[in-house]
Design an enzyme around this catalytic site. Structure first.
Site, PDB file in Angstrom:
ATOM      1  N   LYS A 181       2.899   7.655  -3.671  1.00  0.00           N
ATOM      2  CA  LYS A 181       1.926   8.661  -3.215  1.00  0.00           C
ATOM      3  C   LYS A 181       2.552   9.564  -2.155  1.00  0.00           C
ATOM      4  CE  LYS A 181      -1.966   5.640  -4.312  1.00  0.00           C
ATOM      5  NZ  LYS A 181      -2.918   4.631  -3.851  1.00  0.00           N
ATOM      6  N   GLN A 239      -4.886   1.777   1.498  1.00  0.00           N
ATOM      7  CA  GLN A 239      -4.437   1.131   0.261  1.00  0.00           C
ATOM      8  C   GLN A 239      -5.119  -0.234   0.095  1.00  0.00           C
ATOM      9  OE1 GLN A 239      -2.316   2.523  -2.091  1.00  0.00           O
ATOM     10  NE2 GLN A 239      -2.829   0.749  -3.317  1.00  0.00           N
ATOM     11  N   ASP A 284      -9.945   9.137  -1.589  1.00  0.00           N
ATOM     12  CA  ASP A 284     -10.019   8.227  -2.741  1.00  0.00           C
ATOM     13  C   ASP A 284     -11.373   8.314  -3.446  1.00  0.00           C
ATOM     14  OD1 ASP A 284      -7.780   6.851  -3.506  1.00  0.00           O
ATOM     15  OD2 ASP A 284      -7.986   5.302  -1.963  1.00  0.00           O
TER      16      ASP A 284
END
Ligand code: NDP
Length: 292
Positions: A53, A97, A120
């Site tokens: 990412k 994460q 997200d």
């Protein structure tokens, strides 16, 4: 006839190029989109995802603020970090994460992220807005799947989409999105409580596997001519690899190729799309901050 293999890496590159173009426009106004990427612990798969990412963010001209915390970080410490990132005007998006260590509640941490920085799309406000069809940050993997379908001109209107897996980050939001009038699919959502799974998957015009079970979708579970989207990413032992493992999806790819019309490979199918959509959400967050 062999299925057409959907080149997720190439389609993701198009999305990334568009995100880079929008980033350059913001840069001309003195703004660099910044995503804070928070990793707690040293899970090898998570490290690899976070690294991917951050590399993609840098390539698009954005900042990936790399924040790595030890596995013994307390929930309170993580919540305090989130609060400081929420207040930091130079940070446009925040990604934590998952999975988090067991002593930390992912729900509590995700709920602490400001919804307008929730790159997200996991915050309850964004999930609720998604359900209601209101503007929201879409979760990256479902958004990526929809983009692949659109880009490949795979018709969803009036089609039967069968999804295997009902997680909050993949199956459930995907079911809601595909059922929107915009996509107009009839959706069946399967899970471990589904009896006679194959009887559902065999009815699918579009079959989406998101169970995290290597090769569980066999060729006989696929309707001839169906489009098959394999979200699964599984590590299976492979002594011929330096790492000792290789990645595979939830679909028996080789066999499915003989039955499906379209299919995504693993890797280089849905995975790259997830990252591309994260870049899109980050640049969107920066644009929205600029307009406020
Ligand atoms: P979860 O483990 O959270 O959810 C898996 C879902 O699949 C559950 O709803 C579970 O049912 C269902 N399921 C599991 N086994 C079966 C079975 N035998 N029959 C029917 N349903 C089953 O996983 P995620 O949604 O987080 O991820 C799914 C997969 O997608 C994983 O391989 C993950 O690595 C991958 N992934 C890939 C991404 C990408 O970018 N390509 C991004 C995110 C995930 P139940 O609810 O009843 O337990």
């Amino acid at each position: 006839m062999a299925a057409a293999i959907i080149d997720g890496a190439a389609i993701a590159q198009e999305v990334r190029a568009e995100a880079a173009r929008r980033t350059a426009q913001l840069a001309a106004q003195g703004i660099t989109p910044c995503l804070a990427v928070v990793l707690v612990g040293t899970d090898p798969a998570s490290i690899s995802y976070v690294t991917g990412k951050e590399k993609a963010l840098a390539e698009a001209g954005m900042i990936g603020r790399d924040i790595r915390l030890p596995a013994h970080t307390t929930q309170q410490e993580l919540l305090e970090l989130i609060a400081s990132l929420n207040d930091d005007a130079s940070v446009h998006g925040i990604l934590v994460q998952l999975p988090l260590p067991q002593h930390i509640s992912a729900d509590a941490v995700i709920s602490a992220i400001r919804p307008d920085k929730d790159a997200d799309g996991f915050h309850p406000i964004n999930a609720g807005n998604l359900l209601l069809g209101r503007p929201a940050y879409l979760p990256c993997t479902p958004h990526g799947v929809l983009h692949l379908l659109k880009r490949m001109q795979i018709e969803t209107n009036g089609r039967h989409a069968v999804i295997v897996g009902r997680s909050n980050i993949v199956g459930k939001p995907l079911a809601v999105l595909l059922a929107r009038r915009e996509y107009n699919a009839t959706v069946t959502l399967c899970h471990t409580g589904t009896r006679g799974l194959a009887s559902y998957t065999r009815q699918a015009d579009i079959l989406i596997a998101a169970a995290g079970k290597p090769h569980m979708i066999t060729a006989d579970m696929i309707r001839p001519g169906a489009a098959v989207i394999d979200v699964g990413v599984n590590r299976i032992p492979d002594p011929s690899k330096k790492s000792g493992f290789r990645l595979c999806g939830d679909v028996d790819f080789e066999a499915a190729c003989g039955v499906a019309s379209y299919i995504t490979p693993v890797p280089k199918g849905v995975g790259p799309m997830t990252i591309a959509m994260l870049l899109q959400n980050t640049v969107q967050a920066a644009e929205q901050a600029q307009n406020r």
